[in-house]
Design a protein around this motif. Structure first.
Motif, short mmCIF file in Angstrom:
data_model
loop_
_atom_site.label_atom_id
_atom_site.label_comp_id
_atom_site.label_asym_id
_atom_site.label_seq_id
_atom_site.Cartn_x
_atom_site.Cartn_y
_atom_site.Cartn_z
N ALA A 165 45.71 37.73 25.41
CA ALA A 165 44.39 38.36 25.54
C ALA A 165 43.31 37.36 25.15
O ALA A 165 42.27 37.24 25.83
N ALA A 166 43.55 36.59 24.09
CA ALA A 166 42.61 35.55 23.66
C ALA A 166 42.53 34.44 24.70
O ALA A 166 41.43 33.95 25.02
N TRP A 167 43.66 34.04 25.24
CA TRP A 167 43.67 32.96 26.24
C TRP A 167 42.87 33.35 27.47
O TRP A 167 42.02 32.58 27.94
N PHE A 168 43.10 34.55 27.99
CA PHE A 168 42.35 35.00 29.16
C PHE A 168 40.86 35.11 28.84
O PHE A 168 40.02 34.75 29.67
N GLU A 169 40.52 35.58 27.66
CA GLU A 169 39.11 35.66 27.27
C GLU A 169 38.50 34.27 27.17
O GLU A 169 37.38 34.03 27.61
N GLY A 170 39.23 33.34 26.58
CA GLY A 170 38.76 31.96 26.50
C GLY A 170 38.59 31.34 27.87
O GLY A 170 37.63 30.58 28.11
N MET A 171 39.50 31.65 28.79
CA MET A 171 39.38 31.15 30.17
C MET A 171 38.10 31.71 30.80
O MET A 171 37.36 30.97 31.46
N LYS A 172 37.85 32.98 30.59
CA LYS A 172 36.65 33.61 31.15
C LYS A 172 35.38 32.95 30.62
O LYS A 172 34.42 32.73 31.35
N ARG A 173 35.40 32.58 29.35
CA ARG A 173 34.25 31.95 28.71
C ARG A 173 34.16 30.45 28.97
O ARG A 173 33.18 29.80 28.64
N GLY A 174 35.24 29.88 29.53
CA GLY A 174 35.23 28.44 29.83
C GLY A 174 35.34 27.54 28.62
O GLY A 174 34.81 26.43 28.63
N VAL A 175 36.07 27.97 27.58
CA VAL A 175 36.14 27.18 26.35
C VAL A 175 37.27 26.15 26.35
O VAL A 175 37.33 25.32 25.46
N TRP A 176 38.16 26.21 27.35
CA TRP A 176 39.30 25.31 27.35
C TRP A 176 39.35 24.44 28.60
O TRP A 176 38.93 24.85 29.67
N THR A 177 39.96 23.28 28.46
CA THR A 177 40.28 22.41 29.58
C THR A 177 41.77 22.59 29.86
O THR A 177 42.60 22.50 28.94
N MET A 178 42.10 22.84 31.10
CA MET A 178 43.49 23.06 31.47
C MET A 178 44.27 21.76 31.57
O MET A 178 43.69 20.73 31.90
N PRO A 179 45.57 21.82 31.31
CA PRO A 179 46.41 20.63 31.52
C PRO A 179 46.27 20.16 32.97
O PRO A 179 46.09 20.97 33.89
#
Length: 190
Positions: A165-179
């Protein structure tokens, strides 16, 4: 095109896989990346064939007596391996810890751990704590406004549900760079 992301967690007999600590519970929850829908769930307790340290029991609440009649890891290794192999990305909170345990378990079974891109919600989330430390899962959830019940924590399935749930929320917010490998799959799918 469907892209599958698998969140996973392990609970263990202790903290040192290289010294013989073993997995006592594994949870793998696979989601369709685009719809965020759960498409596969595998949760299994495992007889580690060795005692569980008092400290580990204190954390996850699993006693050896809870594992009587459960399969050994060698009995479930192919189930775990096939779920990893079908995934485009595997995600864990402190992935190095969980992967090390799975590596040792797979090595004992003479099975190779599939080569899949991984994402660590802990090491990629120092922004979640004011002091820049690696966040506990509860702290990550708090930073992303994801509900978290501390009394339910350290059960592998619950931890994976909250982490995803946190990962999907972080993806929505654009806080992470994907491998890089997963980012390429996203480009191809677009």
């Amino acid at each position: 095109m469907t892209l599958l992301v698998t969140g996973f967690d392990t609970e263990t007999t202790g903290l040192e896989a290289e010294k013989g600590d073993k997995v006592v519970e594994v949870a793998l929850l696979t989601y369709d990346f685009y719809t965020r829908k759960l498409v596969d769930k595998y949760v299994q307790r495992v007889d580690p064939e060795r005692p569980i340290t008092a400290k580990a029991q204190e954390v996850h609440g699993i006693a050896y007596s809870d594992l009587v009649g459960m399969p050994k890891f060698r009995d479930i290794a192919h189930e775990v391996e096939s779920r990893f192999a079908k995934s485009d990305l595997v995600i864990a909170h402190n992935i190095a810890f969980d992967i090390e345990f799975l590596y040792h378990e797979f090595q004992a079974c003479k099975i190779a751990l599939p080569d899949v891109d991984g994402f660590d919600t802990m090491s990629e989330s120092r922004w979640a704590c004011a002091d820049g430390k690696y966040p506990r899962l509860e702290e990550l959830c708090f930073a992303l406004n994801v509900p978290f019940d501390a009394s339910a924590a350290h059960a592998a399935e619950y931890d994976v549900e909250r982490m995803m749930a946190a990962w999907f929320e972080g993806m929505k917010r654009g806080v992470w760079t994907m491998p890089e490998g997963f980012a390429e799959k996203l480009k191809v799918a677009a």
